[in-house]
Design a protein around this motif. Structure first.
Motif, PDB file in Angstrom:
ATOM      1  N   GLU A 187      67.998  38.831 -44.953  1.00  0.00           N
ATOM      2  CA  GLU A 187      68.708  38.816 -43.673  1.00  0.00           C
ATOM      3  C   GLU A 187      70.150  38.367 -43.854  1.00  0.00           C
ATOM      4  O   GLU A 187      71.081  38.943 -43.275  1.00  0.00           O
ATOM      5  CB  GLU A 187      67.987  37.887 -42.686  1.00  0.00           C
ATOM      6  N   ASN A 190      72.245  41.199 -45.289  1.00  0.00           N
ATOM      7  CA  ASN A 190      72.629  42.199 -44.286  1.00  0.00           C
ATOM      8  C   ASN A 190      73.797  41.711 -43.429  1.00  0.00           C
ATOM      9  O   ASN A 190      74.721  42.474 -43.112  1.00  0.00           O
ATOM     10  CB  ASN A 190      71.432  42.529 -43.400  1.00  0.00           C
ATOM     11  N   TYR A 194      77.778  43.158 -43.193  1.00  0.00           N
ATOM     12  CA  TYR A 194      78.487  43.474 -41.944  1.00  0.00           C
ATOM     13  C   TYR A 194      79.822  42.746 -41.877  1.00  0.00           C
ATOM     14  O   TYR A 194      80.859  43.326 -41.534  1.00  0.00           O
ATOM     15  CB  TYR A 194      77.618  43.086 -40.754  1.00  0.00           C
ATOM     16  N   SER A 207      77.803  47.391 -29.597  1.00  0.00           N
ATOM     17  CA  SER A 207      76.413  47.633 -29.987  1.00  0.00           C
ATOM     18  C   SER A 207      76.151  47.147 -31.414  1.00  0.00           C
ATOM     19  O   SER A 207      75.099  46.554 -31.695  1.00  0.00           O
ATOM     20  CB  SER A 207      76.092  49.125 -29.871  1.00  0.00           C
ATOM     21  N   LYS A 208      77.115  47.368 -32.333  1.00  0.00           N
ATOM     22  CA  LYS A 208      76.949  46.892 -33.706  1.00  0.00           C
ATOM     23  C   LYS A 208      77.006  45.370 -33.773  1.00  0.00           C
ATOM     24  O   LYS A 208      76.269  44.736 -34.533  1.00  0.00           O
ATOM     25  CB  LYS A 208      78.029  47.495 -34.603  1.00  0.00           C
ATOM     26  N   GLU A 209      77.884  44.811 -32.990  1.00  0.00           N
ATOM     27  CA  GLU A 209      77.991  43.349 -32.962  1.00  0.00           C
ATOM     28  C   GLU A 209      76.694  42.724 -32.463  1.00  0.00           C
ATOM     29  O   GLU A 209      76.221  41.717 -33.007  1.00  0.00           O
ATOM     30  CB  GLU A 209      79.160  42.938 -32.068  1.00  0.00           C
ATOM     31  N   GLU A 211      73.712  44.098 -32.620  1.00  0.00           N
ATOM     32  CA  GLU A 211      72.672  44.327 -33.630  1.00  0.00           C
ATOM     33  C   GLU A 211      72.713  43.249 -34.703  1.00  0.00           C
ATOM     34  O   GLU A 211      71.674  42.706 -35.114  1.00  0.00           O
ATOM     35  CB  GLU A 211      72.873  45.698 -34.262  1.00  0.00           C
ATOM     36  N   MET A 212      73.904  42.909 -35.159  1.00  0.00           N
ATOM     37  CA  MET A 212      74.040  41.854 -36.155  1.00  0.00           C
ATOM     38  C   MET A 212      73.691  40.492 -35.563  1.00  0.00           C
ATOM     39  O   MET A 212      73.160  39.618 -36.241  1.00  0.00           O
ATOM     40  CB  MET A 212      75.461  41.837 -36.713  1.00  0.00           C
ATOM     41  N   GLU A 214      71.441  39.966 -33.265  1.00  0.00           N
ATOM     42  CA  GLU A 214      69.976  39.907 -33.231  1.00  0.00           C
ATOM     43  C   GLU A 214      69.421  39.585 -34.618  1.00  0.00           C
ATOM     44  O   GLU A 214      68.465  38.808 -34.753  1.00  0.00           O
ATOM     45  CB  GLU A 214      69.420  41.234 -32.722  1.00  0.00           C
ATOM     46  N   ASN A 215      70.027  40.181 -35.662  1.00  0.00           N
ATOM     47  CA  ASN A 215      69.590  39.865 -37.023  1.00  0.00           C
ATOM     48  C   ASN A 215      69.827  38.391 -37.349  1.00  0.00           C
ATOM     49  O   ASN A 215      68.997  37.749 -38.000  1.00  0.00           O
ATOM     50  CB  ASN A 215      70.341  40.743 -38.038  1.00  0.00           C
ATOM     51  N   SER A 239      77.041  50.593 -25.175  1.00  0.00           N
ATOM     52  CA  SER A 239      77.461  51.718 -26.017  1.00  0.00           C
ATOM     53  C   SER A 239      78.928  52.087 -25.859  1.00  0.00           C
ATOM     54  O   SER A 239      79.548  52.586 -26.782  1.00  0.00           O
ATOM     55  CB  SER A 239      76.588  52.947 -25.724  1.00  0.00           C
TER      56      SER A 239
END
Length: 336
Positions: A187, A190, A194, A207-209, A211-212, A214-215, A239
């Protein structure tokens, strides 16, 4: 392109071009016939003796020493003196200098004082505006460069700060020989990918921010007590939105750092993100134990970083609030 830009913006090119055009305009204005002749250019050159004096005294002395320092009354007074001196110099040029020149032409300054003063005022106002606009442009460029340097510096603080805390977590898992160690390392890998390769721009896709983010939350859950309640709610569509990179990370990291440490069975972290015309983030957590390092200067890096970046990137377009009680800690962020 950079060399061409420097050449075009060089005063050694701009000033000669300006004066060549000026000589042509003055010569054409006072031309004695429909077509420009040598005598017209010769007259224009003599006419520019006073103009050169007017312009450069204004540019080199009055503007930097009076106008740009806010001494407006003194500037107006000296401008009046400069205009009178320029007018006198113009008359002296044609009355004293011209007769001394070995020329077959006979010329006099046939322009009355109203026209002369009008021309002098046009040059005075024009060159003043050009000087001020250029100074403003240079100031904006310097401020932009300073802003870029400061933002990059603040952004770079996020990575080591986050990495420091994450490595501590992995170290703790490794000491206890936890089976979650390998998953935690993955984790972290990843997230670092990023941070290293996808946050170079001023703005990133929201959306990418998320996603990271959440990771990152999943990574933190691995080292948190199972009784700690962590919720992450998103309402709205991310989006079509962009945001400054790594702006939310320090806030979420801070909630885990202070909210779950030393907690027995009532720890909680609630993260609510609302996306409508703007962005609204609310993070609330209980207060855990605070060690000596967090009581010192290292404890405030995350929040101060966010405050400074918000002030630089979203001036007058954000609201950042910290609410602290004896048991809870909450941050509210709104971005227009």
């Amino acid at each position: 392109m950079k060399i061409l830009y420097k050449v075009i913006n060089s005063k050694w090119l701009q000033h000669p071009v300006f004066w060549v055009l000026s000589i042509y305009v003055i010569g054409d204005y006072f031309a004695i016939s429909n077509s420009l002749q040598f005598i017209d250019y010769f007259y224009a050159l003599l006419f520019h003796i006073s103009l050169l004096f007017l312009v450069y005294v204004n540019l080199q002395v009055l503007i930097p020493r009076l106008l740009q320092k806010g001494k407006y009354l003194f500037y107006a007074l000296f401008v009046a003196i400069l205009l009178a001196t320029t007018y006198s110099l113009h008359e002296l040029t044609f009355e004293l200098l011209l007769p001394l020149l070995p020329t077959e032409y006979y010329m006099v300054s046939f322009t009355d004082y109203k026209v002369l003063v009008t021309i002098f005022l046009i040059y005075l106002v024009l060159t003043t505006l050009l000087k001020l606009s250029k100074s403003w442009y240079q100031l904006q460029r310097v401020e932009k460069e300073k802003l870029s340097i400061e933002l990059n510096s603040l952004k770079s603080q996020v990575n080591p700060h986050f990495l420091f805390n994450s490595l501590n977590s992995i170290y703790s898992l490794a000491l206890s020989k936890s089976e979650q160690t390998a998953e935690t390392v993955l984790e972290l890998s990843n997230l670092l990918r990023y941070m290293l390769y996808e946050v170079g721009d001023d703005k990133v896709e929201l959306s990418k921010e998320l996603e990271m983010l959440e990771n990152y939350i999943e990574l933190q859950k691995l080292r948190s007590d199972q009784s700690t309640k962590v919720t992450f709610n998103i309402s709205g569509d991310p989006s079509d939105k962009h945001i400054a990179p790594l702006l939310f990370f320090p806030l979420v990291e801070n909630s885990f750092k202070h909210g779950v440490k030393g907690v027995s069975d009532d720890g909680f972290i609630t993260i609510d993100l609302e996306l409508n015309e703007g962005i609204q983030l609310n993070i609330k957590n209980n207060k855990g134990l605070v060690d000596d390092m967090e009581k010192g200067k290292y404890g405030g890096i995350g929040l101060e970083n966010v405050k400074r970046r918000l002030a630089l990137i979203y001036p007058n377009k954000h609201l950042f609030e910290v609410i602290e009680t004896q048991t809870d800690f909450e941050v509210k962020l709104k971005i227009q």
